[in-house]
Scaffold this motif. Structure first.
Motif, PDB file in Angstrom:
ATOM      1  N   ILE A 173       0.854  -1.191   0.000  1.00  0.00           N
ATOM      2  CA  ILE A 173       0.000   0.000   0.000  1.00  0.00           C
ATOM      3  C   ILE A 173       0.891   1.243   0.000  1.00  0.00           C
ATOM      4  CG2 ILE A 173      -1.743   1.294   1.270  1.00  0.00           C
ATOM      5  CD1 ILE A 173      -2.493  -1.422   2.606  1.00  0.00           C
TER       6      ILE A 173
ATOM      7  N   THR B 172       2.251   4.787   0.810  1.00  0.00           N
ATOM      8  CA  THR B 172       2.090   5.718   1.928  1.00  0.00           C
ATOM      9  C   THR B 172       2.997   6.911   1.676  1.00  0.00           C
ATOM     10  OG1 THR B 172       3.847   4.644   3.190  1.00  0.00           O
ATOM     11  CG2 THR B 172       1.596   3.874   3.602  1.00  0.00           C
TER      12      THR B 172
ATOM     13  N   LYS C  49      -1.126  14.078   2.406  1.00  0.00           N
ATOM     14  CA  LYS C  49      -0.825  12.693   2.715  1.00  0.00           C
ATOM     15  C   LYS C  49      -1.540  11.772   1.724  1.00  0.00           C
ATOM     16  CE  LYS C  49      -0.976   9.452   6.540  1.00  0.00           C
ATOM     17  NZ  LYS C  49      -1.361   9.248   7.939  1.00  0.00           N
TER      18      LYS C  49
ATOM     19  N   GLY D 260      -3.698   8.859   0.762  1.00  0.00           N
ATOM     20  CA  GLY D 260      -4.783   8.191   1.462  1.00  0.00           C
ATOM     21  C   GLY D 260      -5.141   6.866   0.827  1.00  0.00           C
ATOM     22  N   ALA D 261      -6.367   6.462   1.062  1.00  0.00           N
ATOM     23  CA  ALA D 261      -6.876   5.190   0.547  1.00  0.00           C
ATOM     24  C   ALA D 261      -6.688   5.109  -0.963  1.00  0.00           C
ATOM     25  CB  ALA D 261      -8.350   5.039   0.900  1.00  0.00           C
ATOM     26  N   GLY D 262      -6.241   3.966  -1.419  1.00  0.00           N
ATOM     27  CA  GLY D 262      -6.044   3.754  -2.847  1.00  0.00           C
ATOM     28  C   GLY D 262      -4.845   4.482  -3.407  1.00  0.00           C
ATOM     29  N   GLY D 263      -3.999   5.056  -2.536  1.00  0.00           N
ATOM     30  CA  GLY D 263      -2.814   5.771  -2.999  1.00  0.00           C
ATOM     31  C   GLY D 263      -3.120   7.158  -3.534  1.00  0.00           C
TER      32      GLY D 263
END
Length: 75
Positions: free
Chosen positions: A32, A34, A50, A52-55
């Motif tokens: 994932i 980050t 930042k 987040g979900a799913g890049g």
């Protein structure tokens, strides 16, 4: 690793809300993505966001002046 896709409106009027989206694509040791993206207009830092979900990281602004821009995102 390939990390960058930047998408935003092709045209906007002064004061319009513009959303710039960057997608971290590729595999990391955890699978994932980050970390942070730094959004740039030429050599000017617009801000950091930042991942987040799913890049995905999104930067929203109404502060871009009228004219052409060279928008990039650095991972």
């Amino acid at each position: 690793m390939q990390f960058l896709e930047v998408a935003s409106a092709k045209s906007a009027s002064a004061g319009d809300l513009v959303t710039i989206t960057a997608v971290a694509a590729g595999k990391t040791s955890t699978g994932i993505p980050t970390g942070m993206f730094t959004f740039m207009d030429g050599t000017t830092v617009l801000g950091t966001r930042k991942v987040g979900a799913g890049g995905i990281a999104k930067f929203l602004t109404t502060d871009l002046p009228v004219g052409s821009h060279s928008i990039t995102a650095i991972y």
